[in-house]
Design a protein around this motif. Structure first.
Motif, short mmCIF file in Angstrom:
data_model
loop_
_atom_site.label_atom_id
_atom_site.label_comp_id
_atom_site.label_asym_id
_atom_site.label_seq_id
_atom_site.Cartn_x
_atom_site.Cartn_y
_atom_site.Cartn_z
N ASP A 10 12.61 109.44 98.47
CA ASP A 10 13.42 110.35 99.30
C ASP A 10 12.54 111.40 99.96
O ASP A 10 12.75 111.76 101.13
N LEU A 11 11.56 111.90 99.23
CA LEU A 11 10.66 112.91 99.78
C LEU A 11 9.84 112.37 100.94
O LEU A 11 9.52 113.10 101.88
N THR A 12 9.46 111.11 100.86
CA THR A 12 8.62 110.52 101.91
C THR A 12 9.44 109.93 103.05
O THR A 12 8.88 109.30 103.95
N GLY A 13 10.77 110.12 103.01
CA GLY A 13 11.60 109.66 104.10
C GLY A 13 11.96 108.19 104.05
O GLY A 13 12.50 107.65 105.02
N GLN A 14 11.72 107.53 102.93
CA GLN A 14 12.06 106.10 102.78
C GLN A 14 13.48 106.01 102.21
O GLN A 14 13.69 105.71 101.03
N ASP A 15 14.45 106.24 103.06
CA ASP A 15 15.83 106.35 102.59
C ASP A 15 16.34 105.07 101.95
O ASP A 15 17.02 105.11 100.92
N ALA A 16 16.06 103.92 102.57
CA ALA A 16 16.55 102.66 102.02
C ALA A 16 15.94 102.38 100.65
O ALA A 16 16.62 101.94 99.72
N VAL A 17 14.63 102.65 100.53
CA VAL A 17 13.95 102.45 99.24
C VAL A 17 14.51 103.42 98.20
O VAL A 17 14.75 103.05 97.04
N ALA A 18 14.75 104.65 98.61
CA ALA A 18 15.30 105.65 97.70
C ALA A 18 16.67 105.23 97.20
O ALA A 18 16.98 105.35 96.00
N ASP A 19 17.50 104.71 98.10
CA ASP A 19 18.84 104.27 97.69
C ASP A 19 18.77 103.11 96.70
O ASP A 19 19.56 103.05 95.74
N ALA A 20 17.82 102.20 96.92
CA ALA A 20 17.68 101.05 96.02
C ALA A 20 17.26 101.51 94.61
O ALA A 20 17.80 101.05 93.60
N HIS A 21 16.30 102.41 94.56
CA HIS A 21 15.85 102.93 93.26
C HIS A 21 16.97 103.74 92.59
O HIS A 21 17.14 103.67 91.37
N ALA A 22 17.70 104.51 93.38
CA ALA A 22 18.80 105.30 92.82
C ALA A 22 19.86 104.40 92.22
O ALA A 22 20.43 104.70 91.16
N GLU A 23 20.14 103.29 92.88
CA GLU A 23 21.12 102.33 92.35
C GLU A 23 20.65 101.74 91.03
O GLU A 23 21.42 101.59 90.08
#
Length: 374
Positions: free
Chosen positions: A297-310
């Protein structure tokens, strides 16, 4: 042999900390050069001194400290000038009065300890070493301004291109360390090994330092972004992360309590449930995924952040569900404590990663504890 061991240890510390040494040396030297050649001051003591004082502060506080150093010099110079005019230079009463008035003034306006010391040192230098004159007084202020500015610029050069990189690295390290503690606890529970549980508890006791480093990294990143006009748009991401750190702090404390309860359980006569280690291990997976989500999320990789959050979401609820099945009448207090801390840690992870309100998180966790069909 002991002497060589200390030499190697000192060399290791220098190898790991060489960057601040170079940074301070170059900043102080550049400040001296600018003050002598640009301003033409023959004795620019305060320029390198101010640079060293500012760089001696933790990252994230240097801009503020630079301002305080400049203000401290200004206050010290003003007091010294007035007192010398009244009492004369280099007398005991002059020194006593200058120290008293400078420190009292700084304390009265609520100055930090850095400002208090800088103001007193500035005033003393002018009274004892070089009494103020019309031609010298303005130079002291300019010297401090030069030194503070050089220090701030020097502190930002390393992270200018990637100001969030140190914070991302610190996030990954903190979560990996927390997950490592949980992994060790899980192994200890699987083997009912009290020695391994004690080792995990000792490691958990050092996790608080990671949270403090994380807070410092947030301050440093904020300072770097404010000084970098092109990257100020990332400040919004930083503000969202600041709220997550509180939940991370809670999670670290919960894991420490969990590790302490694991020591008691493995040393007691009651058997350790076979599924308990698996629940803690699944919680460790949730911690790792949560760290990856926040870093992405900090690096602006929103899709990756959402996948890890899931993944963090699924693993945290799975850990709660497995632990909840072990909450049966007659269980021992240490076991009940571990189950409770698995639940509490999962709640903190969900709050930190998803940002949901307490009611939503508690409803989802309670549903996981109840299991399917309830």
């Amino acid at each position: 042999m002991a002497g060589w061991g200390r030499v190697r240890e000192a060399a290791g510390r220098l190898r790991r900390g060489w960057l601040p040494v170079v940074e301070a040396t170059l900043a102080a030297t550049v400040a001296w050069i600018l003050a002598t050649r640009l301003v033409g001051h023959p004795q620019p003591f305060f320029a390198p001194a101010a640079a060293l004082i500012v760089l001696g502060q933790a990252r994230g506080q240097r801009m503020r400290r630079a301002v305080e150093v400049v203000l401290g010099v200004a206050a010290g110079v003003l007091v010294a000038d007035l007192v010398v005019q009244a009492l004369g230079p280099r007398t005991t009463w002059t020194v006593l009065t200058v120290i008293l008035l400078t420190v009292a003034l700084a304390v009265a306006i609520g100055a930090s300890s850095v400002t208090v010391v800088q103001a007193a040192v500035s005033a003393l230098y002018l009274v004892v070493v070089s009494p103020p004159t019309e031609s010298l007084v303005p130079f002291r202020f300019v010297d401090a301004l030069i030194g503070g500015a050089v220090a701030v610029v020097a502190s930002q050069l390393v992270d200018a291109r990637r100001p969030l990189a140190p914070l991302v690295s610190e996030f990954r390290h903190t979560f990996e360390e927390l997950a490592g503690v949980l992994g060790e606890v899980a192994e200890a529970l699987d083997r009912a090994d009290d020695a391994a549980a004690l080792a995990a508890l000792e490691r958990a006791r050092h996790a608080d330092a990671g949270v403090e480093r994380l807070r410092g990294a947030v301050l440093a990143a904020g300072e770097a972004l404010r000084l970098n006009v092109r990257r100020r748009r990332h400040l919004g991401r930083l503000r969202s992360v600041e709220g997550s750190i509180r939940q991370i702090d809670y999670a670290v404390r919960n894991v420490r309590v969990l590790a302490r309860a694991a020591v008691t359980l493995t040393r007691g006569p009651a058997p350790v449930p076979a599924e308990l280690g698996g629940a803690v291990r699944t919680l460790a997976e949730a911690v790792r995924s949560a760290g990856d989500a926040l870093a992405a999320d900090l690096t602006g990789q929103d899709a990756v952040a959402d996948a890890h959050a899931e993944r963090a979401d699924v693993a945290a609820l799975a850990a709660v569900q497995v632990a909840g099945r072990l909450f049966t009448p007659g269980q021992t207090l240490p076991l009940a404590m571990i189950i409770g801390q698995v639940r509490a840690t999962a709640i903190d992870l969900l709050r930190g990663v998803r940002g949901d309100d307490d009611a939503t998180v508690l409803t989802r966790v309670d549903a996981a504890v109840a299991g399917p069909g309830h």
